[in-house]
Design a protein around this motif. Structure first.
Motif, short mmCIF file in Angstrom:
data_model
loop_
_atom_site.label_atom_id
_atom_site.label_comp_id
_atom_site.label_asym_id
_atom_site.label_seq_id
_atom_site.Cartn_x
_atom_site.Cartn_y
_atom_site.Cartn_z
N GLY A 288 -14.62 64.32 -40.41
CA GLY A 288 -13.44 64.11 -39.58
C GLY A 288 -12.69 62.88 -40.03
N LYS A 289 -11.72 62.48 -39.23
CA LYS A 289 -10.87 61.33 -39.57
C LYS A 289 -11.65 60.03 -39.51
CE LYS A 289 -6.52 59.08 -38.31
NZ LYS A 289 -5.37 59.08 -37.35
N CYS A 290 -11.50 59.21 -40.56
CA CYS A 290 -12.16 57.91 -40.61
C CYS A 290 -11.14 56.86 -41.04
CB CYS A 290 -13.34 57.92 -41.58
SG CYS A 290 -14.18 56.32 -41.72
N THR A 291 -10.75 56.00 -40.10
CA THR A 291 -9.77 54.96 -40.41
C THR A 291 -10.43 53.66 -40.84
OG1 THR A 291 -9.73 54.19 -38.11
CG2 THR A 291 -8.16 55.92 -38.71
N ALA A 292 -11.77 53.62 -40.78
CA ALA A 292 -12.50 52.38 -41.08
C ALA A 292 -12.79 52.19 -42.56
CB ALA A 292 -13.81 52.35 -40.29
N GLY A 293 -12.57 53.23 -43.38
CA GLY A 293 -12.85 53.12 -44.80
C GLY A 293 -13.21 54.47 -45.39
N PRO A 294 -13.68 54.49 -46.64
CA PRO A 294 -14.06 55.75 -47.28
C PRO A 294 -15.25 56.38 -46.57
CG PRO A 294 -14.73 53.88 -48.63
CD PRO A 294 -13.86 53.33 -47.57
N PRO A 295 -15.18 57.69 -46.29
CA PRO A 295 -16.26 58.35 -45.56
C PRO A 295 -17.52 58.54 -46.39
CG PRO A 295 -14.64 59.95 -46.22
CD PRO A 295 -14.07 58.61 -46.57
N GLY A 296 -18.64 58.63 -45.70
CA GLY A 296 -19.90 58.93 -46.35
C GLY A 296 -20.12 60.43 -46.44
N LYS A 297 -21.29 60.82 -46.92
CA LYS A 297 -21.55 62.24 -47.14
C LYS A 297 -22.86 62.70 -46.51
CE LYS A 297 -18.97 62.28 -51.50
NZ LYS A 297 -19.03 62.56 -52.97
N LEU A 298 -23.22 62.08 -45.41
CA LEU A 298 -24.46 62.50 -44.74
C LEU A 298 -24.32 63.93 -44.21
CD1 LEU A 298 -25.55 59.41 -42.59
CD2 LEU A 298 -26.22 60.00 -44.92
N LYS A 299 -25.44 64.63 -44.16
CA LYS A 299 -25.46 65.93 -43.54
C LYS A 299 -25.48 65.72 -42.03
CE LYS A 299 -28.23 70.16 -43.12
NZ LYS A 299 -29.51 70.82 -43.50
N LEU A 300 -24.54 66.34 -41.33
CA LEU A 300 -24.47 66.22 -39.88
C LEU A 300 -25.25 67.37 -39.24
CD1 LEU A 300 -23.35 65.01 -37.25
CD2 LEU A 300 -21.30 66.42 -37.58
N VAL A 301 -26.26 67.01 -38.45
CA VAL A 301 -27.05 68.01 -37.76
C VAL A 301 -26.85 67.85 -36.25
CG1 VAL A 301 -29.36 68.89 -37.28
CG2 VAL A 301 -28.75 68.12 -39.59
N THR A 302 -26.33 68.88 -35.63
CA THR A 302 -26.12 68.86 -34.18
C THR A 302 -27.37 69.41 -33.50
OG1 THR A 302 -23.75 69.26 -34.48
CG2 THR A 302 -24.67 69.71 -32.30
N PRO A 303 -27.90 68.71 -32.51
CA PRO A 303 -29.14 69.17 -31.87
C PRO A 303 -28.96 70.51 -31.16
CG PRO A 303 -28.13 67.40 -30.60
CD PRO A 303 -27.41 67.46 -31.91
N SER A 304 -29.99 71.31 -31.20
CA SER A 304 -29.98 72.61 -30.53
C SER A 304 -30.40 72.42 -29.07
CB SER A 304 -30.97 73.56 -31.21
OG SER A 304 -32.29 73.06 -31.05
N GLU A 305 -30.32 73.49 -28.33
CA GLU A 305 -30.74 73.44 -26.93
C GLU A 305 -32.22 73.09 -26.82
OE1 GLU A 305 -30.91 76.31 -22.94
OE2 GLU A 305 -29.81 76.97 -24.73
N SER A 306 -33.01 73.59 -27.77
CA SER A 306 -34.45 73.29 -27.74
C SER A 306 -34.70 71.81 -28.05
CB SER A 306 -35.21 74.18 -28.74
OG SER A 306 -34.77 73.93 -30.07
#
Length: 350
Positions: A288-306
């Motif tokens: 997404g938008k990052c105004t603080a500097g160059p973005p990183g490339k981490l894998k984003l994992v959204t937690p599941s219901e479990s």
């Protein structure tokens, strides 16, 4: 004519009062210790308040000689000790760094309890009387304001898909309740100062670390980890405290002015940090938008219901009982009656 005369008298009265009130404000430059000088709180909230906003509000009578915990090379636990001894007049303090009365203050931000900034603030406000008591009786201080940090998540080396993958991991934590949460997930908790986490991750001393989204980006955690597992574990609600002896020497007008301005800083702080929480995640992952500097490339994992159910299970079966044991039966009952009951939680030692 009579109305004009009455208006003139009223105006003169107001100006006379304002002038007398301004004269009653002390001329004082406070010694202040703030947070970390590379984070948003310091740059956008703390420094402007002590160097610009408070002076402007007081007619240049009040200001702060503010130093960051970074440049002073202090450990978090040293801040309140130095405040109590009179080295500092004001300090920004994190509950996780409170030694004496730790469990009572910890109750304002038990890992896994708060799910939103709104909930986090409701909790710290509700628990304020207990925190004030600890600060007054054990630290010779008084709380004048609160602030917060972005949502606390897991940053890990390797691939993390769920809470199951945290088993066996060495995780850097900020305090006792975070340690209990990690242990409940099957990991081992390691306490490391914030400034030493990056080399610890590089050397394999820890596999993961818990911190706020934007602090992680500013501290370059995204350069030494692979995954952001965005399971909220808290917000690290924090406090502004003043040395009571220094406070009692101030005139009533000065105290009133500082209270008023601190209240404004509190409102500004919660709004500013809440707004940057999602951006911090975007900055470390490039999603997404990052105004603080160059973005990183981490894998984003959204937690599941479990995953969230697993967190709630650990909260109720491990974290809250362990905290209740540290704080004592009366303290735990008061927390349950004051806070827990509102959110369907109960703290009771096993």
């Amino acid at each position: 004519m009579r109305r004009l005369m009455a208006a003139a008298v009223a105006a003169a009265t107001v100006f006379a009062y304002a002038g007398a009130n301004a004269q009653a404000v002390d001329q004082k430059k406070f010694n202040v210790v703030g947070t970390w000088n590379f984070l948003t709180n310091w740059k956008e909230l703390e420094v402007p308040f002590w160097e610009k906003e408070l002076p402007a509000a007081s007619g240049d009578k009040l200001s702060g000689n503010i130093k960051s915990i970074t440049e002073l090379n202090l450990k978090g636990t040293e801040v309140l000790r130095l405040l109590k001894s009179g080295v500092f007049d004001f300090a920004a303090a994190l509950p996780i760094y409170v030694d004496d009365g730790a469990a009572i203050v910890e109750a304002s931000d038990i890992a896994g309890v708060a799910r939103t900034f709104k909930m986090s603030r409701e909790i710290i406000d509700a628990w304020m009387p207990e925190m004030q008591k600890v600060m007054r009786e054990r630290h010779g201080a008084m709380i004048l304001g609160t602030f917060t940090w972005p949502e606390q998540n897991f940053y890990c080396k390797g691939d993390i898909k769920s809470v199951e993958d945290l088993k066996g991991k060495k995780v850097r934590v900020q305090g006792a309740s975070q340690a209990d949460l990690v242990k409940g997930f099957g990991g081992s908790a390691v306490t490391i100062p914030f400034g030493e986490v990056v080399p610890a991750l590089e050397k394999g001393v820890v596999d993961c670390g818990i911190t706020g989204t934007m602090p992680a980006y500013k501290a370059k955690w995204h350069e030494v980890t692979d995954t952001l597992f965005r399971l909220p574990v808290g917000f690290t609600a924090s406090i502004w405290v003043v040395n009571l002896k220094a406070w009692e020497k101030l005139s009533p007008a000065t105290q009133d002015l500082v209270k008023k301005e601190m209240a404004k800083l509190t409102e500004k702080s919660w709004k500013a940090v809440a707004a940057e929480s999602d951006e911090g995640a975007a900055c470390t992952t490039g999603t997404g938008k990052c105004t603080a500097g160059p973005p990183g490339k981490l894998k984003l994992v959204t937690p599941s219901e479990s995953d969230t159910k697993a967190r709630d299970k650990v909260l109720n079966e491990v974290v809250l009982p362990a905290w209740a044991e540290r704080c004592g039966a009366d303290c735990a009952k008061k927390w349950t009656d004051t806070i827990g009951s509102k959110y369907g939680l109960a703290a009771k030692a096993k």
